[in-house]
Every structure is written in structure tokens, then in C-alpha cells.
Enzyme design. Structure first.
Site, PDB file in Angstrom:
ATOM      1  N   HIS A  76      -3.508   7.085   2.763  1.00  0.00           N
ATOM      2  CA  HIS A  76      -3.914   5.796   2.201  1.00  0.00           C
ATOM      3  C   HIS A  76      -5.342   5.507   2.653  1.00  0.00           C
ATOM      4  O   HIS A  76      -5.659   5.635   3.839  1.00  0.00           O
ATOM      5  CB  HIS A  76      -2.951   4.719   2.700  1.00  0.00           C
ATOM      6  CG  HIS A  76      -3.385   3.333   2.387  1.00  0.00           C
ATOM      7  ND1 HIS A  76      -3.933   2.982   1.166  1.00  0.00           N
ATOM      8  CD2 HIS A  76      -3.362   2.193   3.131  1.00  0.00           C
ATOM      9  CE1 HIS A  76      -4.222   1.684   1.186  1.00  0.00           C
ATOM     10  NE2 HIS A  76      -3.894   1.189   2.357  1.00  0.00           N
ATOM     11  N   ASN A 121     -10.486  -0.093  -0.346  1.00  0.00           N
ATOM     12  CA  ASN A 121      -9.039   0.032  -0.152  1.00  0.00           C
ATOM     13  C   ASN A 121      -8.353  -0.574  -1.376  1.00  0.00           C
ATOM     14  O   ASN A 121      -8.380  -1.786  -1.572  1.00  0.00           O
ATOM     15  CB  ASN A 121      -8.651  -0.701   1.140  1.00  0.00           C
ATOM     16  CG  ASN A 121      -7.147  -0.731   1.390  1.00  0.00           C
ATOM     17  OD1 ASN A 121      -6.348  -0.554   0.467  1.00  0.00           O
ATOM     18  ND2 ASN A 121      -6.760  -0.980   2.625  1.00  0.00           N
ATOM     19  N   CYS A 164       0.827  -1.217   0.000  1.00  0.00           N
ATOM     20  CA  CYS A 164       0.000   0.000   0.000  1.00  0.00           C
ATOM     21  C   CYS A 164       0.858   1.261   0.000  1.00  0.00           C
ATOM     22  O   CYS A 164       0.397   2.327  -0.410  1.00  0.00           O
ATOM     23  CB  CYS A 164      -0.929   0.009   1.202  1.00  0.00           C
ATOM     24  SG  CYS A 164      -1.981  -1.436   1.282  1.00  0.00           S
TER      25      CYS A 164
HETATM   26  C1  LIG Z   1     -10.742  -5.097   9.543  1.00  0.00           C
HETATM   27  C2  LIG Z   1     -11.351  -4.176  10.587  1.00  0.00           C
HETATM   28  C3  LIG Z   1     -12.341  -3.227   9.941  1.00  0.00           C
HETATM   29  C4  LIG Z   1     -12.089  -5.031  11.604  1.00  0.00           C
HETATM   30  O1  LIG Z   1     -12.661  -4.174  12.571  1.00  0.00           O
HETATM   31  P1  LIG Z   1     -12.421  -4.483  14.113  1.00  0.00           P
HETATM   32  O2  LIG Z   1     -13.185  -3.461  14.855  1.00  0.00           O
HETATM   33  O3  LIG Z   1     -10.938  -4.573  14.358  1.00  0.00           O
HETATM   34  O4  LIG Z   1     -13.095  -5.896  14.229  1.00  0.00           O
HETATM   35  P2  LIG Z   1     -12.688  -7.096  15.195  1.00  0.00           P
HETATM   36  O5  LIG Z   1     -11.880  -8.057  14.405  1.00  0.00           O
HETATM   37  O6  LIG Z   1     -12.142  -6.565  16.474  1.00  0.00           O
HETATM   38  O7  LIG Z   1     -14.082  -7.705  15.486  1.00  0.00           O
HETATM   39  C5  LIG Z   1     -15.085  -6.977  16.192  1.00  0.00           C
HETATM   40  C6  LIG Z   1     -16.356  -7.759  16.164  1.00  0.00           C
HETATM   41  O8  LIG Z   1     -16.869  -7.748  14.813  1.00  0.00           O
HETATM   42  C7  LIG Z   1     -16.998  -9.085  14.316  1.00  0.00           C
HETATM   43  N1  LIG Z   1     -16.595  -9.067  12.942  1.00  0.00           N
HETATM   44  C8  LIG Z   1     -15.350  -9.214  12.410  1.00  0.00           C
HETATM   45  N2  LIG Z   1     -15.386  -9.098  11.072  1.00  0.00           N
HETATM   46  C9  LIG Z   1     -16.670  -8.892  10.765  1.00  0.00           C
HETATM   47  C10 LIG Z   1     -17.350  -8.655   9.531  1.00  0.00           C
HETATM   48  N3  LIG Z   1     -16.687  -8.656   8.364  1.00  0.00           N
HETATM   49  N4  LIG Z   1     -18.666  -8.433   9.570  1.00  0.00           N
HETATM   50  C11 LIG Z   1     -19.350  -8.434  10.731  1.00  0.00           C
HETATM   51  N5  LIG Z   1     -18.761  -8.634  11.921  1.00  0.00           N
HETATM   52  C12 LIG Z   1     -17.436  -8.850  11.929  1.00  0.00           C
HETATM   53  C13 LIG Z   1     -16.092  -9.921  15.178  1.00  0.00           C
HETATM   54  O9  LIG Z   1     -16.540 -11.250  15.214  1.00  0.00           O
HETATM   55  C14 LIG Z   1     -16.194  -9.230  16.512  1.00  0.00           C
HETATM   56  O10 LIG Z   1     -17.397  -9.657  17.133  1.00  0.00           O
HETATM   57  P3  LIG Z   1     -17.481  -9.814  18.742  1.00  0.00           P
HETATM   58  O11 LIG Z   1     -17.222  -8.435  19.289  1.00  0.00           O
HETATM   59  O12 LIG Z   1     -18.883 -10.285  18.967  1.00  0.00           O
HETATM   60  O13 LIG Z   1     -16.424 -10.793  19.104  1.00  0.00           O
HETATM   61  C15 LIG Z   1     -10.269  -3.339  11.300  1.00  0.00           C
HETATM   62  O14 LIG Z   1      -9.476  -4.170  12.115  1.00  0.00           O
HETATM   63  C16 LIG Z   1      -9.369  -2.609  10.383  1.00  0.00           C
HETATM   64  O15 LIG Z   1      -9.811  -1.731   9.641  1.00  0.00           O
HETATM   65  N6  LIG Z   1      -8.074  -2.896  10.424  1.00  0.00           N
HETATM   66  C17 LIG Z   1      -7.093  -2.202   9.599  1.00  0.00           C
HETATM   67  C18 LIG Z   1      -7.258  -2.701   8.230  1.00  0.00           C
HETATM   68  C19 LIG Z   1      -6.466  -1.910   7.300  1.00  0.00           C
HETATM   69  O16 LIG Z   1      -6.385  -0.728   7.382  1.00  0.00           O
HETATM   70  N7  LIG Z   1      -5.866  -2.610   6.392  1.00  0.00           N
HETATM   71  C20 LIG Z   1      -5.188  -2.034   5.351  1.00  0.00           C
HETATM   72  C21 LIG Z   1      -3.823  -1.704   5.660  1.00  0.00           C
HETATM   73  S1  LIG Z   1      -3.132  -1.642   4.120  1.00  0.00           S
END
Ligand SMILES: CC(C)(COP(=O)(O)OP(=O)(O)OC[C@H]1O[C@@H](n2cnc3c(N)ncnc32)[C@H](O)[C@@H]1OP(=O)(O)O)[C@@H](O)C(=O)NCCC(=O)NCCS
Length: 332
Positions: free
Chosen positions: A257, A288, A122
């Protein structure tokens, strides 16, 4: 000892034109939610994404790059034959070799420009802008084309809850050339290889050994990446401002980004950006697009009138590696 003759180039370099290609097919959240037991509301709340675009068969890494580059060349008023170097940032050109860049340079009709791909995920586009800036000033290129391009839909598992709703396709390009005044500030870049495994594709040999007939898809430790980016990248962005001699009050545009709107919000808060700074939100309907996200977002801001010629724009990109790069540029 015989001394070699060396060359120096222009006193300053700048981005002279910006272009982008957005694939035809718009994919709303409704189309991805069933396979990952998610909802439109959850995706919008956690990432900001409403729709993204997935490339169709004829919208290849090369064709999308060529289209974006033609727009950038037209905006810069530069002919493809004036381009001396084509730098392509991508992780989704699916040939190990040759590079996408040589095919793009040929399709564009450059005069056998130097051409190569870089692998900084990225962060690749901002790495490319830094390289081009140095090339123009060192004299190894008169004009350079920097492209960020991805077809991440090829390497995203539609059943993976952590990535299926995030990644998307597109291309962005800029022409970098000589300038009377500094148009690209010093780059602040680096890597944090301790977290090498946070975003990655599997080794092909492991896939072959498993006997499964599937693409090696991206996996991501979303929580860890989120924390690293939210806390660490604001510091890098601040250093880029400092090194360019610009304060947050003097900044016009922030083009991070397009990873997640919540990461963008956290960085904007840490940087104490005033309300006058326009912030790129291309992720809402582009998703993204990794290496393509910064140039695509910049092109959108220019088209929408949010980034005007002469404005200062802070670019920052970060991702797999983990690698990052940031610089302040002047909008062409
Ligand atoms: C991917 C992302 C959006 C996930 O969000 P998050 O708040 O971290 O989610 P978590 O993995 O902590 O999960 C939170 C809850 O949502 C649920 N969940 C995870 N993915 C899910 C989805 N796709 N849809 C619905 N629920 C989801 C989990 O099961 C968890 O449930 P619980 O609280 O009952 O256990 C976030 O981590 C993120 O944006 N990370 C950075 C990604 C990024 O920028 N990548 C690019 C870099 S190049």
C-alpha cells in the site's frame, strides 16, 4: 434429509489483467503547502510524495472505475459480459446506498453481474482479491472484477496538516479468473479494532448537530498509524510469503500500500528483501490513494517493465479499522 447439490469451480485462480485510471489534474506539493504551513522539502522527506492527482467533477468514482476496468478487461482479453461479479473497494463513494459496484457493472455492460462494495479502507483491494480467488475456486463466479477506487480529495480537509498532503484520487482494477496453475497465494488478513479511531471520518449526525456546513473529512493519528504499520505489517507480509511457499530471495516484486515511502522502506528492511526485488514507489507522483493504491502501483510496475509476466509479487495493504490483508500473486 435431502442433500443439496453444490458446485466447485476452477482448480486455481489468477489475476488475468490489470488497469488503472489516473485523474488529469496533477497537484504538486507547492499547491498544498500554504494551507498547512508546510514545505515541498518536508513532505518529500516525510512521505516521499512530490505530486498527486485530484479528480475533476467529471472524474467520478464510477467513471474512474469504468475506465480502469476497461483497461483491465482489455489486458485480460475478457469481455465485460463474461464478468459474473464486480467487487468495489472504496471509502469515498459518498452515497450510503446503493453501492458504486452496481452502477459500474451496468456502465461496463456486464450481464447483470453480482455487484457490491466492501468497506475495508486502504486494505479493501487485497480483501477483494482474496474474495475473488475463493469465488473462482468455489464456483460462484467464472470471472470477477476487483476494483479499488477513491476520490479522497472530497473527504480531505485541505487545512489539516496530518492528511492534506497525503491523500489523493485514482482507480485500479484487475480481472480474476481461472488458471492452470496457482496465481493467487493464500491471504493473510485481519483487523486490529483496538485502534478503530486511528483513521476515521466523523459521524454525520455530529456534523449536523454542530451546524457546520462541511464534509465529514478524514482524520488520522499519523504517528500511531506509522508505528503500527512499520512494525506490524512486515510480520503480516512475511506470513503471506510463508503461506505461499516463497522466500524473499524468490520474490520479484514488492507492491505495498502506497501509504508512505518510509513505511515501505521499514517493511523492505524487516523482510530483508534483496536488491533484486523491485519495489513499487507509485506514491511519489500518485500520493496515497487508499483502496486504489495497490492496483495502481501494480499497473505502473507492469507498464514500466519492472513487473513482468510470470513474476511473483507480494501485495500488502493496511489502513482504517485498522484492517490489513496480504497475498503473493503471479503477475499476468
Ligand atoms: C503523517 C506523517 C507523515 C507525519 O510525519 P511525522 O514524522 O509522524 O510527523 P509528526 O506528527 O511527528 O510531526 C513532526 C514535526 O513535523 C511537524 N509537522 C507535522 N505535520 C506537518 C506538515 N504537514 N508540514 C510540516 N510540518 C509538519 C510537527 O509540528 C512536528 O514539529 P516539531 O518536531 O517541531 O514538534 C506520518 O506520521 C505518517 O506517514 N503516518 C502514517 C500515515 C499513513 O501511512 N497513513 C495511511 C495509512 S492508510
Amino acid at each position: 434429509m435431502t442433500a443439496l447439490r453444490t458446485e466447485t469451480g476452477a482448480a486455481h485462480a489468477a489475476i488475468l489483467g490489470v488497469g488503472a485510471y489516473r485523474p488529469r489534474r496533477v497537484v504538486p506539493n507547492a499547491e498544498v503547502v500554504d494551507a498547512i504551513d508546510s514545505s515541498d522539502e518536508w513532505i518529500q522527506q516525510r512521505s516521499g510524495i512530490k505530486t498527486r492527482r485530484f479528480a475533476e467533477d467529471d472524474e467520478t468514482v464510477v467513471s474512474m472505475s469504468v475506465d480502469a476496468s476497461r483497461d483491465a478487461l482489455a489486458a485480460a482479453g475478457i469481455d465485460a459480459r463474461q464478468i459474473d461479479c464486480v467487487i468495489v473497494a472504496t471509502v469515498s463513494h459518498l452515497l450510503q446506498t446503493p453501492s458504486a459496484a452496481t452502477a459500474i457493472a451496468y456502465e461496463l455492460g456486464t450481464d447483470q453481474a453480482a455487484a457490491f462494495d466492501i468497506s475495508a479502507a486502504c486494505a479493501g483491494f487485497c480483501h477483494g482479491v482474496a474474495l475473488a480467488n475463493d469465488m473462482i475456486r468455489a464456483g460462484s463466479a467464472g470471472y470477477a472484477l476487483v476494483i479499488g477506487v477513491e476520490r479522497l480529495s472530497d473527504i480531505t480537509d485541505p487545512t489539516d496538516r496530518g492528511t492534506a498532503f497525503i491523500f489523493a484520487d485514482g482507480a485500479g482494477a484487475v480481472v480474476v479468473g481461472p488458471s492452470e496453475t496457482p496465481g493467487i497465494g493464500p491471504v493473510v488478513w485481519g483487523s486490529d479494532g483496538e485502534h478503530y479511531d486511528h483513521i476515521r471520518t466523523p459521524d454525520w449526525r455530529d456534523i449536523l448537530a454542530s451546524g457546520e456546513k462541511k464534509m465529514p473529512c478524514l482524520s488520522m493519528k499519523g504517528n500511531e498509524v506509522f508505528r503500527w504499520a512499520s512494525y506490524g505489517m512486515a510480520k503480516v507480509a512475511q506470513q503471506a510469503l510463508d503461506r505461499a511457499g516463497i522466500t524473499a530471495d524468490e520474490l520479484d516484486c514488492f507492491v505495498p500500500h502506497q501509504a508512505n515511502n518510509r513505511i515501505t522502506d521499514a517493511m523492505a528492511r524487516s523482510l530483508k528483501l534483496p536488491d533484486t526485488v523491485k519495489i513499487a514507489r507509485d506514491i511519489i507522483d500518485a500520493g496515497n490513494t487508499s483502496a486504489a493504491s495497490v492496483p495502481m502501483a501494480l499497473q505502473r510496475m507492469i507498464d514500466d517493465g519492472d513487473a513482468k509476466s510470470g513474476d511473483t509479487a507480494l501485495l500488502i495493504a493496511f489502513g482504517a479499522g485498522l484492517a490489513y490483508a496480504a497475498q503473493v500473486v503471479v503477475v499476468p
